[in-house]
Design a protein around this motif. Structure first.
Motif, mmCIF file in Angstrom:
data_model
loop_
_atom_site.group_PDB
_atom_site.id
_atom_site.type_symbol
_atom_site.label_atom_id
_atom_site.label_comp_id
_atom_site.label_asym_id
_atom_site.label_seq_id
_atom_site.Cartn_x
_atom_site.Cartn_y
_atom_site.Cartn_z
ATOM 1 N N ARG A 128 0.948 -1.114 0.155
ATOM 2 C CA ARG A 128 0.384 -0.339 -0.323
ATOM 3 C C ARG A 128 0.945 1.583 -0.066
ATOM 4 N NH1 ARG A 128 -5.119 -0.605 -1.039
ATOM 5 N NH2 ARG A 128 -5.988 -2.639 0.195
ATOM 6 N N PRO A 129 1.394 1.976 -1.393
ATOM 7 C CA PRO A 129 1.731 3.141 -0.858
ATOM 8 C C PRO A 129 0.922 4.449 -0.536
ATOM 9 C CG PRO A 129 1.273 2.077 -3.476
ATOM 10 C CD PRO A 129 0.545 1.725 -2.043
ATOM 11 N N LEU A 130 1.756 4.748 0.503
ATOM 12 C CA LEU A 130 1.321 5.839 1.019
ATOM 13 C C LEU A 130 2.118 7.138 0.809
ATOM 14 C CD1 LEU A 130 2.577 4.586 5.270
ATOM 15 C CD2 LEU A 130 -0.531 4.607 3.350
ATOM 16 N N GLY A 131 2.715 7.942 -0.332
ATOM 17 C CA GLY A 131 3.049 8.771 -1.097
ATOM 18 C C GLY A 131 4.160 8.828 -0.394
ATOM 19 N N ARG A 132 4.595 10.520 -0.495
ATOM 20 C CA ARG A 132 5.658 10.580 -0.135
ATOM 21 C C ARG A 132 7.062 9.819 0.285
ATOM 22 N NH1 ARG A 132 3.342 15.701 4.688
ATOM 23 N NH2 ARG A 132 2.339 15.729 3.286
ATOM 24 N N GLY A 133 7.053 8.847 -1.056
ATOM 25 C CA GLY A 133 7.993 7.809 -0.911
ATOM 26 C C GLY A 133 7.868 6.743 0.206
ATOM 27 N N ILE A 134 6.512 6.196 0.672
ATOM 28 C CA ILE A 134 6.800 5.408 1.468
ATOM 29 C C ILE A 134 5.393 4.953 1.100
ATOM 30 C CG2 ILE A 134 6.022 5.342 3.603
ATOM 31 C CD1 ILE A 134 8.215 6.713 4.039
ATOM 32 N N GLY A 174 -8.250 10.830 0.441
ATOM 33 C CA GLY A 174 -6.822 11.997 -0.085
ATOM 34 C C GLY A 174 -5.901 10.785 0.616
ATOM 35 N N ALA A 175 -4.823 11.663 1.733
ATOM 36 C CA ALA A 175 -3.507 11.414 1.296
ATOM 37 C C ALA A 175 -3.754 10.023 2.608
ATOM 38 C CB ALA A 175 -2.960 12.755 2.858
ATOM 39 N N ALA A 176 -5.282 9.773 3.429
ATOM 40 C CA ALA A 176 -4.988 8.830 4.963
ATOM 41 C C ALA A 176 -5.563 7.524 3.975
ATOM 42 C CB ALA A 176 -6.288 8.629 5.632
ATOM 43 N N LEU A 177 -5.082 6.595 4.698
ATOM 44 C CA LEU A 177 -5.489 4.822 4.232
ATOM 45 C C LEU A 177 -6.201 4.774 5.426
ATOM 46 C CD1 LEU A 177 -4.919 2.395 2.400
ATOM 47 C CD2 LEU A 177 -3.081 2.183 3.796
ATOM 48 N N LEU A 178 -7.011 4.122 5.020
ATOM 49 C CA LEU A 178 -8.686 3.787 6.186
ATOM 50 C C LEU A 178 -8.407 2.220 6.492
ATOM 51 C CD1 LEU A 178 -11.183 5.797 5.870
ATOM 52 C CD2 LEU A 178 -9.468 6.047 7.082
ATOM 53 N N ALA A 194 -6.825 4.957 10.372
ATOM 54 C CA ALA A 194 -6.187 5.805 9.521
ATOM 55 C C ALA A 194 -4.605 5.786 9.757
ATOM 56 C CB ALA A 194 -6.816 7.251 10.062
ATOM 57 N N LEU A 195 -4.348 5.872 8.711
ATOM 58 C CA LEU A 195 -2.511 5.775 8.755
ATOM 59 C C LEU A 195 -2.520 6.683 7.535
ATOM 60 C CD1 LEU A 195 -1.803 1.674 8.141
ATOM 61 C CD2 LEU A 195 -1.945 3.660 10.254
ATOM 62 N N ASP A 196 -0.872 7.191 7.804
ATOM 63 C CA ASP A 196 -0.803 8.424 6.160
ATOM 64 C C ASP A 196 1.254 7.594 6.211
ATOM 65 O OD1 ASP A 196 0.327 9.902 8.149
ATOM 66 O OD2 ASP A 196 -0.623 11.070 8.098
ATOM 67 N N ASP A 197 1.288 8.567 5.841
ATOM 68 C CA ASP A 197 3.119 8.584 5.464
ATOM 69 C C ASP A 197 4.145 8.370 7.282
ATOM 70 O OD1 ASP A 197 3.002 10.920 5.096
ATOM 71 O OD2 ASP A 197 5.232 10.728 4.784
ATOM 72 N N LEU A 198 3.442 8.992 8.095
ATOM 73 C CA LEU A 198 4.530 9.668 9.064
ATOM 74 C C LEU A 198 3.576 7.908 9.718
ATOM 75 C CD1 LEU A 198 3.972 13.106 9.260
ATOM 76 C CD2 LEU A 198 5.809 11.571 8.545
ATOM 77 N N GLY A 199 2.828 6.988 9.373
ATOM 78 C CA GLY A 199 2.426 6.427 11.289
ATOM 79 C C GLY A 199 0.682 6.379 11.089
ATOM 80 N N ARG A 200 0.284 5.695 12.177
ATOM 81 C CA ARG A 200 -1.047 6.431 12.028
ATOM 82 C C ARG A 200 -1.771 7.088 13.351
ATOM 83 N NH1 ARG A 200 -4.556 2.397 16.900
ATOM 84 N NH2 ARG A 200 -6.945 3.569 16.472
ATOM 85 N N ILE A 201 -2.434 7.930 12.004
ATOM 86 C CA ILE A 201 -2.930 9.754 12.278
ATOM 87 C C ILE A 201 -3.490 10.040 13.541
ATOM 88 C CG2 ILE A 201 -4.684 10.969 11.056
ATOM 89 C CD1 ILE A 201 -4.101 10.343 9.047
ATOM 90 N N ALA A 202 -3.182 10.232 14.491
ATOM 91 C CA ALA A 202 -3.728 10.584 16.387
ATOM 92 C C ALA A 202 -3.313 12.328 16.194
ATOM 93 C CB ALA A 202 -3.313 10.084 16.891
ATOM 94 N N PRO A 203 -4.297 12.544 17.749
ATOM 95 C CA PRO A 203 -4.220 13.624 17.849
ATOM 96 C C PRO A 203 -2.785 13.817 18.882
ATOM 97 C CG PRO A 203 -6.608 13.250 18.069
ATOM 98 C CD PRO A 203 -5.443 11.932 17.605
#
Length: 241
Positions: A128-134, A174-178, A194-203
């Motif tokens: 699963r490509p996440l964008g930004r080279g990840i 969008g930029a997130a992988l669910l 929810a994930l993006d190139d930096l890992g799990r999306i969390a506050p």
């Protein structure tokens, strides 16, 4: 009878040539790491596309369809491929991840516990490509993210206890992988990640960056100052003999 300086230099050069030849022959006799078999069939000018065919990854000219290169591994077959920056990342049936640009195999990474999930899962949804080279590699037990430029491991997200990720159950928003994470006894909010190139999306998260490391200022100049005299000393020794 002692040889003149020119004769000694000729003998030294001859010995160097023979040594290089023996080293080259030994290199040819060594087993190819990971069973790699990469064959280049034509020039790489222009764009190409890769696909799995006949137990190998093949790159074909996007305009003519002509074969550019073919990459296989002895005793193994690719189960999925994704494109990344003019390169191809392949997942193989033994859990090995490889990256090739058609000229060389740039890196190899072995996925953990592949024998436990890969036979049933195959390659469905795993890459699963996440964008930004990840690139995220999604398996039931964990999500592992690699930097596509060099295969560097960036982060790992394990599944919650009693839960398992479903590689095929992921969608992009969008930029997130669910990603689905079914659990036997959890609210539905805990069964979706929810994930993006930096890992799990969390506050409030403070992730590591994913950029390639940069050389320290002045390091190259210092190395050149050191290596220059060394090269001159070696040349003086060769000429003296």
């Amino acid at each position: 009878m002692a040889l003149p300086p020119v004769g000694r230099l000729a003998v030294a050069l001859l010995l160097a040539v023979v040594t290089l030849g023996l080293l080259g022959a030994a290199r040819q006799l060594r087993p190819v790491p990971y069973g790699d078999r990469l064959l280049t069939a034509g020039p790489h000018a222009g764009t190409w596309a890769a696909r799995v065919r006949d137990g190998a990854v093949a790159g074909h000219d996007s305009r003519t369809g002509a074969l550019r290169w073919r990459y296989a591994r002895a005793g193994h077959r690719p189960v999925d491929v994704v494109h990344a920056r003019g390169e191809v990342i392949a997942l193989w049936d033994d859990g090995l991840l490889t990256d090739t640009d058609g000229w060389s195999v740039r890196w190899h990474r072995a996925l953990p516990d592949a024998a436990e999930w890969l036979p049933a899962q195959g390659g469905t949804g795993v890459l699963r490509p996440l964008g930004r080279g990840i690139l995220a590699v999604v398996t039931p037990r964990r999500v592992t993210a690699y930097r596509t430029a060099d295969g560097d491991l960036r982060w790992v997200l394990p599944a919650r206890n009693g839960c398992a990720f479903r590689p095929e159950g992921a969608v992009r928003r969008g930029a997130a992988l669910l990603l689905a994470q079914p659990c036997a006894d959890a609210a539905w909010t805990g069964q979706l990640v929810a994930l993006d190139d930096l890992g799990r999306i969390a506050p409030g998260r403070t992730p590591l960056g994913n950029d390639l490391p940069r050389p320290r200022p002045g390091r190259l100049e210092a190395e050149n100052r050191l290596h220059g005299p060394v090269r001159l000393s070696l040349m003086a020794i060769l000429l003296a003999h």
